[in-house]
Motif scaffolding. Structure first.
Motif: not given
Length: 562
Positions: A80-92, A103-110
């Motif tokens: 639902v957030d539209g994110v389809a790929s991550l950079t190496p820095r985002q993975r880290m 503290h994670h709250t699951p996001a809705p599913l698409r």
């Protein structure tokens, strides 16, 4: 554990692609092996302690992020957030952020829809966000070895190292010495109706995993702008949902065996939500059907009224003989007393497993559709489109009695190709078209343009499949390889996997089951890709090919190794 470190990412110097992946994978396997052994001893406290350790493990988080963002075939599908790929820095960043667990709250599913093979209806998939997928894979790394030690031996669906052929071989072993009545059962919308309370009660796990799983089960589903909050079911589309469904269905085989007479236990073979119950007594089988329906009702499921029936493997019962299971037709045929063994003086019989009629029809339709869509394509393009379909079907059915069916498919394909040739040259005769599109290759006439050659269904050799041993698990093998040879066992089975092309299995044997880049052995969950040594993708010579893991393949093309 030596793999843990408290150094923040801002002070780290290594890049994502230069992380010690070989050591990371070994650390995760070592923890999973300890979880498996503790679960085998029924040491619940030790299992929970090790699962907490794995969730906090830096290596496990790195491996989960890599599997979701680099290895998974559906990595380009956004949530639902539209994110389809991550950079190496985002993975880290995703690896280092420990708040994701606490503290994670699951996001809705698409919600997306994909067609069901051979049907007009579509299957709904619920796609989590990239962060939720990584956390689900991390939780799966912690839960899977525990449940691999507990799952029943005749459960084959959605488990590492097990395939539909293992289920078929188990059925063959149970009926080959005596004909049986068969309860061919299927549940109605299994993934959509499993009770959430049943899954959480059976998990009986640590608090962080329970909180995350509860959030994923209750997460809203965005479908055409509307948010639906499910009251039951596990959303298909995430890495964890198949394991949760298996956990919910765990115990069915034990209940049915306890309900039958002790001297004649039934055969219960389950693949995901499809299962068969085999017994020689019809009254006992009717009783087991009632027991199965009652047990399934407790977890929110029911038997499909149209797809569930009782039949017999040798004699007619309710107008049926034999049954279809996982694309195969299982049946016993009477033969003369001198052609096989007899049972208590009765005429002999042969147990044969063949492709089902529906499977044959689906293959015919698929070949026809490909040919129709390539009416204007050159011959090489048509061959390139047909070969994977033909080889994949032949590999899947190479362990059953499929020689006659392969000949039928090849004959049908020949007539479809002659019509394709006549369509391209309406003013030419068949005598003109035949030598133009059919040429002699290695002493046989093949559909070829001189370079590309069409495969035959019947060229795949038929052999016997060896069923996986019920107490074997890939999660137990990394550190026990020197003692009991489990690595050799699983590498050998991987080299005989019917779902993989013959070229891949040959390369697996040449490389001794190891990746040509990192040197680690391939596991049943790894994405295996073909690498061309000279970077010429048209040069498919055997000596020019290497097998690499998916992420190793990315590194090779990014750095120029090999």
């Amino acid at each position: 554990m030596a793999d843990e470190t408290n150094t923040p990412y801002s002070e780290r110097t290594e890049d994502w692609n230069t992380l010690p992946w070989k050591d990371i994978q070994k650390n995760v396997f070592r923890l999973q092996r300890r979880i498996y052994q503790a679960a085998s001893r029924n040491d619940v406290k030790r299992v929970h302690d090790l699962q907490r350790l794995l969730l906090r493990s830096w290596s496990a988080r790195c491996l989960a992020v890599r599997r979701v963002t680099q290895d998974n075939r559906g990595k380009r599908t956004p949530g639902v957030d539209g994110v389809a790929s991550l950079t190496p820095r985002q993975r880290m960043w995703m690896v280092e952020d420990r708040r994701n667990l606490t503290h994670h709250t699951p996001a809705p599913l698409r919600r997306v829809y994909i067609p069901k093979p051979g049907k007009k209806e579509r299957r709904g998939l619920s796609i989590p966000t990239m962060l939720d997928r990584a956390l689900q894979d991390l939780v799966k790394l912690a839960l899977e070895p525990e449940w691999e030690a507990r799952f029943e031996p005749n459960s084959y669906g959605f488990r590492p190292g097990r395939s539909p052929h293992d289920a078929l071989e188990s059925i063959f072993n149970f009926i080959r010495l005596r004909p049986k009545y068969v309860l061919d059962a299927d549940t109605t919308k299994c993934f959509d109706r499993i009770s959430h309370d049943t899954i959480l009660d059976k998990l009986h796990t640590i608090r962080p995993i329970e909180r995350l799983v509860r959030g994923w089960l209750k997460a809203g589903i965005v479908d055409h702008g509307e948010t639906i909050f499910p009251q039951a079911g596990t959303a298909q589309g995430g890495p964890l949902s198949p394991l949760l469904a298996n956990i919910a269905l765990h115990g069915l085989e034990t209940v049915l065996r306890q309900a039958a007479p002790a001297k004649s236990p039934p055969g219960v073979i389950r693949y995901a939500d499809d299962f068969v119950v085999l017994h020689h007594d019809l009254d006992t089988l009717h009783h087991l059907k009632t027991v199965a329906a009652q047990w399934l009702a407790h977890i929110g499921l029911q038997l499909h009224p149209e797809k569930t029936h009782i039949t017999h493997t040798l004699e007619p019962h309710d107008g049926r003989i034999g049954f279809d299971f996982l694309g195969f037709h299982v049946r016993q045929y009477p033969v003369g007393r001198h052609r096989t063994r007899t049972y208590r003086g009765k005429p002999g019989y042969k147990t044969l497993i063949k492709p089902s009629r529906k499977a044959l029809q689906r293959q015919r339709d698929k070949l026809r559709d490909i040919i129709q869509h390539h009416r204007g394509a050159p011959q090489a393009g048509l061959v390139y489109a047909l070969n994977p379909v033909i080889q994949g079907w032949a590999n899947y059915y190479q362990y059953c009695v499929a020689k006659h069916d392969c000949q039928i498919l090849d004959n049908i394909l020949y007539h479809q190709l002659t019509r394709w040739a006549r369509y391209r040259h309406p003013r030419k005769s068949g005598k003109w078209c035949y030598p133009r599109y059919w040429r002699k290759v290695n002493g046989r006439v093949r559909f070829s343009d001189g370079e590309s050659v069409l495969s035959f269904h019947q060229t795949t050799a038929v052999s016997r499949f060896v069923k996986v041993q019920g107490d074997r698990s890939p999660g137990a093998c990394p550190e026990r390889s020197r003692r009991d040879g489990d690595w050799v066992y699983w590498s050998t089975r991987l080299g005989r996997d019917p779902s993989k092309p013959r070229r891949v299995t040959r390369l697996l044997k040449r490389q001794r089951g190891c990746c040509a880049f990192c040197g680690l052995r391939f596991t049943t969950d790894d994405v295996i890709e073909m690498h061309h040594h000279d970077e010429n993708h048209t040069n498919n010579a055997f000596d020019n090919l290497r097998l690499l893991r998916g992420h190793c393949h990315d590194v090779v093309h990014g750095t120029g190794y090999l």
